[in-house]
Motif scaffolding. Structure first.
Motif, PDB file in Angstrom:
ATOM      1  N   TYR A 116       0.726  -1.453  -0.140  1.00 47.09           N
ATOM      2  CA  TYR A 116      -0.540  -0.259   0.155  1.00 47.09           C
ATOM      3  C   TYR A 116       0.594   1.079   0.676  1.00 47.09           C
ATOM      4  O   TYR A 116       2.086   1.439   0.666  1.00 47.09           O
ATOM      5  CB  TYR A 116      -0.780  -0.258   1.082  1.00 47.09           C
ATOM      6  CG  TYR A 116      -1.832  -1.090   1.327  1.00 47.09           C
ATOM      7  CD1 TYR A 116      -2.397  -1.911   0.419  1.00 47.09           C
ATOM      8  CD2 TYR A 116      -3.018  -1.433   2.341  1.00 47.09           C
ATOM      9  CE1 TYR A 116      -3.393  -2.414   0.218  1.00 47.09           C
ATOM     10  CE2 TYR A 116      -3.310  -2.592   1.943  1.00 47.09           C
ATOM     11  CZ  TYR A 116      -3.886  -3.415   1.014  1.00 47.09           C
ATOM     12  OH  TYR A 116      -5.026  -4.290   1.518  1.00 47.09           O
TER      13      TYR A 116
ATOM     14  N   THR B  11       2.078   2.087   2.505  1.00 48.38           N
ATOM     15  CA  THR B  11       2.636   1.186   4.397  1.00 48.38           C
ATOM     16  C   THR B  11       3.820   1.395   4.442  1.00 48.38           C
ATOM     17  O   THR B  11       4.926   1.767   3.923  1.00 48.38           O
ATOM     18  CB  THR B  11       2.681  -0.244   3.824  1.00 48.38           C
ATOM     19  OG1 THR B  11       1.436  -0.682   2.841  1.00 48.38           O
ATOM     20  CG2 THR B  11       4.094  -1.122   4.324  1.00 48.38           C
TER      21      THR B  11
ATOM     22  N   THR C 223      -5.443  -3.350  -4.362  1.00 52.80           N
ATOM     23  CA  THR C 223      -5.177  -2.381  -3.076  1.00 52.80           C
ATOM     24  C   THR C 223      -6.288  -2.255  -2.178  1.00 52.80           C
ATOM     25  O   THR C 223      -7.341  -3.099  -1.973  1.00 52.80           O
ATOM     26  CB  THR C 223      -5.003  -0.568  -3.850  1.00 52.80           C
ATOM     27  OG1 THR C 223      -4.407  -0.158  -2.949  1.00 52.80           O
ATOM     28  CG2 THR C 223      -6.156  -0.243  -4.291  1.00 52.80           C
ATOM     29  N   SER C 224      -6.488  -0.507  -1.540  1.00 52.40           N
ATOM     30  CA  SER C 224      -7.301  -0.673  -0.037  1.00 52.40           C
ATOM     31  C   SER C 224      -7.295   0.879  -0.119  1.00 52.40           C
ATOM     32  O   SER C 224      -6.380   0.982  -0.763  1.00 52.40           O
ATOM     33  CB  SER C 224      -7.313  -2.009   0.867  1.00 52.40           C
ATOM     34  OG  SER C 224      -6.235  -0.517   2.175  1.00 52.40           O
TER      35      SER C 224
ATOM     36  N   SER D 232      -4.291   2.554   1.354  1.00 52.54           N
ATOM     37  CA  SER D 232      -3.996   3.083   0.481  1.00 52.54           C
ATOM     38  C   SER D 232      -4.210   4.262  -0.613  1.00 52.54           C
ATOM     39  O   SER D 232      -5.450   4.476  -0.965  1.00 52.54           O
ATOM     40  CB  SER D 232      -2.519   1.684  -0.578  1.00 52.54           C
ATOM     41  OG  SER D 232      -2.407   2.343  -1.470  1.00 52.54           O
TER      42      SER D 232
END
Length: 146
Positions: free
Chosen positions: A61, A64, A96-97, A100
């Motif tokens: 991400y 991250t 992804t999420s 991110s």
């Protein structure tokens, strides 16, 4: 969702296991599929123009903490941007999420006239994921089939 960089830190963490109640039967599921693992730049260069190739892209991400990875400079903003440039005009699945900010960055660049979002016109699928009763996030998959 926490990192432990020493065994002493790891011993302080609590782990939860979810036991599967039945076996998965996947005989032949990947039959005829070649799986290749190598640096993404080499992989894209080698397979970019091959027919019937789809890339599975699952970078860390954007937000991250990469300090626990193999090298301190393992993954930087330029790596995200290089991946996005590399997948242009290819078939891919990008994971992804909402943790991110890569989608927000791409949208910002497009709305400000810097460039077209690399995901513009692609299909986005999202699923809300609950980690605990008060913690969750949105898993996102974007895909294109050229």
């Amino acid at each position: 969702m926490n990192y432990a960089s020493t065994f002493e830190q790891l011993k302080k963490e609590t782990f939860y296991n979810k036991v599967r109640h039945s076996d998965y039967f996947v005989d032949g599921y990947l039959e005829g599929v070649d799986r290749v693992k190598k640096d993404y730049r080499d992989l894209f260069a080698e397979y970019r123009n091959h027919p019937n190739v789809v890339f599975l892209v699952d970078p860390p991400y954007l937000s991250t903490d990469c300090s626990t990875y193999s090298r301190p400079d393992y993954w930087k903003l330029s790596d995200y941007l290089n991946v996005l440039k590399t997948i242009e005009d290819t078939s891919y699945f990008y994971f992804t999420s909402n943790k991110s900010q890569i989608l927000e960055l791409c949208e910002w660049m497009q709305t400000r006239g810097y460039c077209r979002s690399p995901f513009d016109g692609d299909t986005l699928v999202s699923v809300n994921t609950s980690l605990t009763h008060n913690a969750g996030y949105e898993d996102i998959m974007i895909y294109r089939n050229e």
